[in-house]
Design a protein around this motif. Structure first.
Motif, PDB file in Angstrom:
ATOM      1  N   LEU A  61       0.881  -1.019  -0.025  1.00 28.51           N
ATOM      2  CA  LEU A  61       0.039   0.176  -0.094  1.00 28.51           C
ATOM      3  C   LEU A  61       1.020   1.455  -0.107  1.00 28.51           C
ATOM      4  CD1 LEU A  61      -2.720   1.346   0.075  1.00 28.51           C
ATOM      5  CD2 LEU A  61      -2.645   0.842   2.609  1.00 28.51           C
ATOM      6  N   THR A  62       1.834   1.263   0.804  1.00 24.98           N
ATOM      7  CA  THR A  62       2.814   2.323   0.859  1.00 24.98           C
ATOM      8  C   THR A  62       3.496   2.602  -0.295  1.00 24.98           C
ATOM      9  OG1 THR A  62       3.308   2.025   2.986  1.00 24.98           O
ATOM     10  CG2 THR A  62       4.976   3.303   1.775  1.00 24.98           C
ATOM     11  N   VAL A  63       3.891   1.419  -1.260  1.00 29.06           N
ATOM     12  CA  VAL A  63       4.523   1.599  -2.508  1.00 29.06           C
ATOM     13  C   VAL A  63       3.667   2.187  -3.744  1.00 29.06           C
ATOM     14  CG1 VAL A  63       5.358   0.348  -4.413  1.00 29.06           C
ATOM     15  CG2 VAL A  63       6.010  -0.334  -2.231  1.00 29.06           C
ATOM     16  N   SER A  64       2.176   1.719  -3.575  1.00 27.18           N
ATOM     17  CA  SER A  64       0.983   2.227  -4.234  1.00 27.18           C
ATOM     18  C   SER A  64       0.948   3.586  -4.259  1.00 27.18           C
ATOM     19  CB  SER A  64      -0.261   1.563  -4.072  1.00 27.18           C
ATOM     20  OG  SER A  64       0.013   0.117  -4.442  1.00 27.18           O
ATOM     21  N   ARG A  65       1.014   4.075  -2.814  1.00 23.42           N
ATOM     22  CA  ARG A  65       0.728   5.497  -2.607  1.00 23.42           C
ATOM     23  C   ARG A  65       2.024   6.313  -3.207  1.00 23.42           C
ATOM     24  NH1 ARG A  65      -1.271   4.746   3.766  1.00 23.42           N
ATOM     25  NH2 ARG A  65      -3.465   4.570   3.206  1.00 23.42           N
ATOM     26  N   ASP A  66       3.222   5.494  -2.972  1.00 25.64           N
ATOM     27  CA  ASP A  66       4.211   6.488  -3.514  1.00 25.64           C
ATOM     28  C   ASP A  66       4.142   6.756  -5.172  1.00 25.64           C
ATOM     29  OD1 ASP A  66       5.491   6.873  -1.230  1.00 25.64           O
ATOM     30  OD2 ASP A  66       6.789   5.232  -1.188  1.00 25.64           O
ATOM     31  N   HIS A  67       3.765   5.742  -5.849  1.00 23.09           N
ATOM     32  CA  HIS A  67       3.369   5.706  -7.267  1.00 23.09           C
ATOM     33  C   HIS A  67       2.402   6.797  -7.698  1.00 23.09           C
ATOM     34  CE1 HIS A  67       5.318   1.455  -7.951  1.00 23.09           C
ATOM     35  NE2 HIS A  67       5.998   2.205  -7.780  1.00 23.09           N
TER      36      HIS A  67
END
Length: 212
Positions: A61-67
């Motif tokens: 989820l954190t990676v998706s938010r960064d993307h």
């Protein structure tokens, strides 16, 4: 005296029966406790595994938010670039045209959905259908194109985000509408012509041939 002995024997037998019954109950209780201990240990392992999975989901989820944040930054950068160049010439390229004309080095830095939107826009005349307002491509068609490109069916949210991206970068020449329960991205004739002129020339791509 004989009666007293018999009574004692009878009472002794009763006590022995009770002792045997208590020992059986004790044995059953020990088995129950052991079974419950095994269950607790198993549940503890399951809880530990679930916690591990939850940590993995949180990381994704954190990676998706960064993307998503990176995507928004790229969009703003393209829009700002389009605004800054508008005074230099009357033939300023739209943000969507700029996306298509990016060099390969810049393309490699785009997010997954940016690349998907770029892929669709490059050959929009081939994928979309002619309509009175220009050209229209629905969510189902976009899903088919992306599935052919990536060999897997994209998530509904992915298709929606790609359409929103086309809508935002297409400015007034691209509009996402919903009719009969289906979302469609409608491109003006001018937008399609400009995008075709920006894209490299060529026939229908292999991907188009694969899903048609």
């Amino acid at each position: 005296m004989t009666d007293s002995v018999e009574d004692l024997k009878s009472r002794l037998d009763d006590l022995e029966d009770r002792v045997d019954a208590l020992e059986d109950e004790k044995s059953d209780l020990e088995e129950t406790v052991d079974a419950q201990a095994e269950t607790i240990a198993s549940q503890r392992d399951q809880l530990r595994e679930q916690r591990k999975r939850l940590d993995e989901y949180e990381e994704k989820l954190t990676v998706s938010r960064d993307h998503r944040k990176h995507l928004q930054q790229r969009v703003h950068a393209l829009e700002d670039s389009q605004g800054a160049d508008s005074d230099e010439t009357n033939t300023t390229r739209s943000p969507l045209q700029q996306l298509i004309s990016l060099p390969s080095k810049a393309v490699s830095k785009l997010t997954a959905n940016q690349k998907r939107a770029r892929f669709i826009a490059k050959d929009i005349r081939e994928y979309a259908k002619k309509v009175p307002a220009g050209y229209a491509i629905d969510s189902s068609t976009i899903r088919k194109v992306l599935k052919a490109k990536e060999d897997r069916t994209p998530h509904t949210q992915t298709v929606s985000r790609v359409m929103d991206f086309l809508d935002r970068l297409g400015k007034e020449d691209v509009q996402v509408v919903k009719r009969h329960g289906t979302k469609r991205a409608v491109f003006t004739e001018r937008a399609v012509t400009e995008l075709a002129g920006t894209s490299s020339t060529g026939g229908i791509t292999d991907v188009v041939m694969r899903w048609r």
